[in-house]
Design an enzyme around this catalytic site. Structure first.
Site, PDB file in Angstrom:
ATOM      1  N   ASN A   1       4.395 -56.638  15.181  1.00 16.34           N
ATOM      2  CA  ASN A   1       4.485 -57.517  14.010  1.00 16.34           C
ATOM      3  C   ASN A   1       3.531 -58.689  14.160  1.00 16.34           C
ATOM      4  OD1 ASN A   1       5.945 -59.764  15.386  1.00 16.34           O
ATOM      5  ND2 ASN A   1       7.479 -58.159  15.670  1.00 16.34           N
TER       6      ASN A   1
ATOM      7  N   PRO B   1      18.005 -52.725  21.469  1.00 13.60           N
ATOM      8  CA  PRO B   1      19.138 -53.612  21.732  1.00 13.60           C
ATOM      9  C   PRO B   1      18.872 -54.992  21.157  1.00 13.60           C
ATOM     10  CG  PRO B   1      17.897 -53.174  23.745  1.00 13.60           C
ATOM     11  CD  PRO B   1      17.307 -52.305  22.683  1.00 13.60           C
ATOM     12  N   ASP B   2      19.895 -55.659  20.681  1.00 10.58           N
ATOM     13  CA  ASP B   2      19.749 -57.035  20.202  1.00 10.58           C
ATOM     14  C   ASP B   2      19.905 -57.959  21.411  1.00 10.58           C
ATOM     15  OD1 ASP B   2      20.139 -59.630  19.118  1.00 10.58           O
ATOM     16  OD2 ASP B   2      20.588 -58.698  17.184  1.00 10.58           O
TER      17      ASP B   2
ATOM     18  N   LYS C   1      -2.561 -38.872  22.453  1.00 10.13           N
ATOM     19  CA  LYS C   1      -2.797 -39.315  21.076  1.00 10.13           C
ATOM     20  C   LYS C   1      -2.410 -38.216  20.082  1.00 10.13           C
ATOM     21  CE  LYS C   1      -6.306 -41.078  18.004  1.00 10.13           C
ATOM     22  NZ  LYS C   1      -7.715 -41.008  17.630  1.00 10.13           N
TER      23      LYS C   1
ATOM     24  N   PHE D   1      16.569 -67.736  16.582  1.00 12.99           N
ATOM     25  CA  PHE D   1      15.627 -68.021  15.504  1.00 12.99           C
ATOM     26  C   PHE D   1      15.845 -67.002  14.397  1.00 12.99           C
ATOM     27  CE2 PHE D   1      12.093 -71.102  15.918  1.00 12.99           C
ATOM     28  CZ  PHE D   1      12.574 -71.782  17.016  1.00 12.99           C
TER      29      PHE D   1
HETATM   30  N1  CTP Z   1      16.518 -60.820  18.343  1.00 15.90           N
HETATM   31  C1  CTP Z   1      16.717 -60.299  19.595  1.00 15.90           C
HETATM   32  N2  CTP Z   1      16.685 -58.945  19.761  1.00 15.90           N
HETATM   33  C2  CTP Z   1      16.477 -58.118  18.708  1.00 15.90           C
HETATM   34  C3  CTP Z   1      16.257 -58.663  17.418  1.00 15.90           C
HETATM   35  C4  CTP Z   1      16.280 -60.030  17.274  1.00 15.90           C
HETATM   36  O1  CTP Z   1      16.914 -61.037  20.545  1.00 15.90           O
HETATM   37  N3  CTP Z   1      16.445 -56.825  18.908  1.00 15.90           N
HETATM   38  C5  CTP Z   1      16.607 -62.286  18.172  1.00 15.90           C
HETATM   39  C6  CTP Z   1      15.305 -62.961  17.783  1.00 15.90           C
HETATM   40  O2  CTP Z   1      14.600 -63.384  18.938  1.00 15.90           O
HETATM   41  C7  CTP Z   1      15.812 -64.136  16.977  1.00 15.90           C
HETATM   42  C8  CTP Z   1      17.045 -63.600  16.302  1.00 15.90           C
HETATM   43  O3  CTP Z   1      17.489 -62.517  17.109  1.00 15.90           O
HETATM   44  O4  CTP Z   1      16.211 -65.210  17.787  1.00 15.90           O
HETATM   45  C9  CTP Z   1      16.887 -63.155  14.891  1.00 15.90           C
HETATM   46  O5  CTP Z   1      15.781 -62.285  14.759  1.00 15.90           O
HETATM   47  P1  CTP Z   1      15.358 -61.718  13.326  1.00 15.90           P
HETATM   48  O6  CTP Z   1      14.243 -60.772  13.504  1.00 15.90           O
HETATM   49  O7  CTP Z   1      15.173 -62.873  12.373  1.00 15.90           O
HETATM   50  O8  CTP Z   1      16.673 -61.010  12.850  1.00 15.90           O
HETATM   51  P2  CTP Z   1      17.244 -59.593  13.064  1.00 15.90           P
HETATM   52  O9  CTP Z   1      18.402 -59.690  14.004  1.00 15.90           O
HETATM   53  O10 CTP Z   1      16.175 -58.631  13.433  1.00 15.90           O
HETATM   54  O11 CTP Z   1      17.803 -59.289  11.608  1.00 15.90           O
HETATM   55  P3  CTP Z   1      16.975 -58.931  10.254  1.00 15.90           P
HETATM   56  O12 CTP Z   1      15.702 -58.240  10.692  1.00 15.90           O
HETATM   57  O13 CTP Z   1      17.920 -58.064   9.525  1.00 15.90           O
HETATM   58  O14 CTP Z   1      16.730 -60.235   9.549  1.00 15.90           O
END
Ligand code: CTP
Length: 426
Positions: A231, A329-330, A310, A351
């Site tokens: 991104n 994973p989040d 590739k 964030f």
């Molecule tokens: N984040 C994380 N791990 C992920 C996705 C997000 O640690 N896999 C953290 C980011 O670093 C940020 C927060 O979660 O602090 C929110 O990230 P964002 O991309 O805004 O949100 P998402 O959880 O991805 O939700 P959406 O894309 O639906 O807005």
């Protein structure tokens, strides 16, 4: 159709940042004899550009390497060399200069000058004003510069220990090629590094003793050896936060996705590429940490399997490969729900990069992630830029940090975090 931005959002997007790094600060910049004196010229220019005023004082030996004229032109003030200079009305430059300064910084500091400081000698104006400065109010920063053998000599090391014990703040030396042709320790820091050290030294220290982990930048999810999903995050905000936390006295680990940014001085950096790697590195880094700030734009999905080679276009087939994706994973939510975070031993900051409905999305995301503080920004208005605007959402409600440089915002955010972590005492 895109909704018109709210008044809050408009003000966040328009306010100009007029701040600078050292506004209103006054320094005595002391030069002693060494080839590195040429770097002091650039350093002086950077100090002035940062909003500081600079009184240059040179030793006789320094004048053999660079002229007072150069330093006068760069500082915009007459340069002083001798304690017998009768320009000051009271004839006491050593008293006047050492009373009006926020700090004295000697760069370059030769081995000979460090020996003079260690012995409390006062044979020239610069050594005299270092000795005459009010110890408790005017710090002395020393940036050594010398040949590697001189640096390693027990006498120099003894003198350095002595001046540190007497209250001087020693800046590190760099390793590398030296004017004499040898290679080793003893090079003076570059002008930009001196400035970064000075800014960090002058900053308030509300995070002293805290261990901070910051994630920054995008992640890269490989599709095959030459392609991937990523991104537009530049990592600038996360790097600025890591830098500001270090300035505030914290011990900082920065887990960085693929970005082209140099590491802030004094920050430990761990480079990662994929979300899975960032996850593993961050879980490891937060053991024992007290604050976790997740600024990284982590990819939500990754290809289930990256192709080993590739992926080729099928000639004339006109079809595109179907990518099977798995959820990453989040990192933030996982850490925010860990026992240490739940017990209040690890303060988590998230964030949110949004493209609309900033406040509502931020509030919902804060609850979903389970973090005490969520910082929202408009993704398209910040990615890759040097400025940003932030909205802080926590139990207290909503706090706006208007548009400013990411450095300025990072310092404000760190101050906000420090206040919350210390229960309002910062
Ligand atoms: N984040 C994380 N791990 C992920 C996705 C997000 O640690 N896999 C953290 C980011 O670093 C940020 C927060 O979660 O602090 C929110 O990230 P964002 O991309 O805004 O949100 P998402 O959880 O991805 O939700 P959406 O894309 O639906 O807005």
């Amino acid at each position: 159709m895109e909704a018109a931005p709210s008044a809050t959002l408009r003000s966040m997007m328009n306010t100009k940042d007029l701040g600078s790094e050292l506004p209103g600060r006054h320094f005595v910049l002391g030069l002693t004899g060494g080839v590195a004196a040429y770097k002091a010229a650039e350093f002086c220019r950077l100090l002035v550009n940062a909003g500081a005023t600079v009184q240059v004082v040179m030793t006789g030996a320094a004048c053999r390497f660079i002229t007072p004229l150069t330093m006068q032109a760069l500082s915009g003030r007459p340069v002083y060399v001798s304690q017998w200079d009768d320009r000051p009305a009271n004839n006491m430059a050593h008293i006047n200069f050492s009373r009006e300064a926020d700090a004295v910084i000697v760069a370059p500091a030769s081995a000979d000058f460090i020996a003079q400081l260690a012995q409390g000698q006062a044979g020239e104006l610069l050594a005299l004003l270092c000795l005459a400065r009010p110890l408790a109010q005017v710090p002395l920063l020393v940036a050594p510069a010398m040949n590697r053998e001189m640096w390693a000599h027990p006498a120099t090391q003894r003198n350095l220990r002595q001046i540190a014990a007497d209250g001087a703040h020693l800046l590190p030396v760099a390793h590398g090629g030296q004017a004499c042709g040898e290679t080793g320790d003893g090079r003076m820091l570059e002008a930009e590094e001196l400035l970064e050290e000075l800014i960090a030294f002058m900053a308030p220290k509300p995070l002293l003793g805290q261990q901070v982990v910051v994630t920054a930048g995008p992640t890269y999810e490989a599709i095959d050896p030459v392609r991937g999903i990523t991104n537009l995050s530049s990592g600038k905000m996360g790097f600025a936060i890591a830098r500001a936390a270090r300035e505030a006295g914290a011990c900082v680990t920065l887990v960085a996705g693929p970005v082209h940014l140099s590491t802030p001085r004094g920050v430990r950096r761990i480079d990662v590429d994929s979300a899975l790697n960032m996850h593993a590195a961050t879980i490891d880094a937060v053991q024992g940490a007290s604050i976790f700030i997740a600024t990284a734009a982590v990819a939500d999905w990754r290809p289930v399997r990256a192709a080993q080679h590739k992926i080729k276009k099928e000639d004339g087939a006109g079809s595109a490969p179907q990518l099977a994706l798995a959820e990453n994973p989040d990192i933030l939510a996982g850490i925010a729900h860990s026992p240490r975070a739940q017990a209040g031993d690890l303060y988590c900051v998230g964030f949110a990069a949004e493209s609309e409905n900033l406040q509502a999305n931020a509030q919902a995301k804060r609850a979903r992630k389970g973090v005490p503080l969520l910082v929202a920004n408009i993704g398209p208005a910040t990615f890759g830029r040097d400025d940003n605007a932030l909205l802080l959402v926590d139990d207290e409600g909503v706090t706006e940090l208007p548009r400013a440089s990411k450095r300025v915002l990072a310092r404000q955010l760190v101050a906000e975090i420090a206040r919350r972590v210390s229960g309002g005492e910062a």
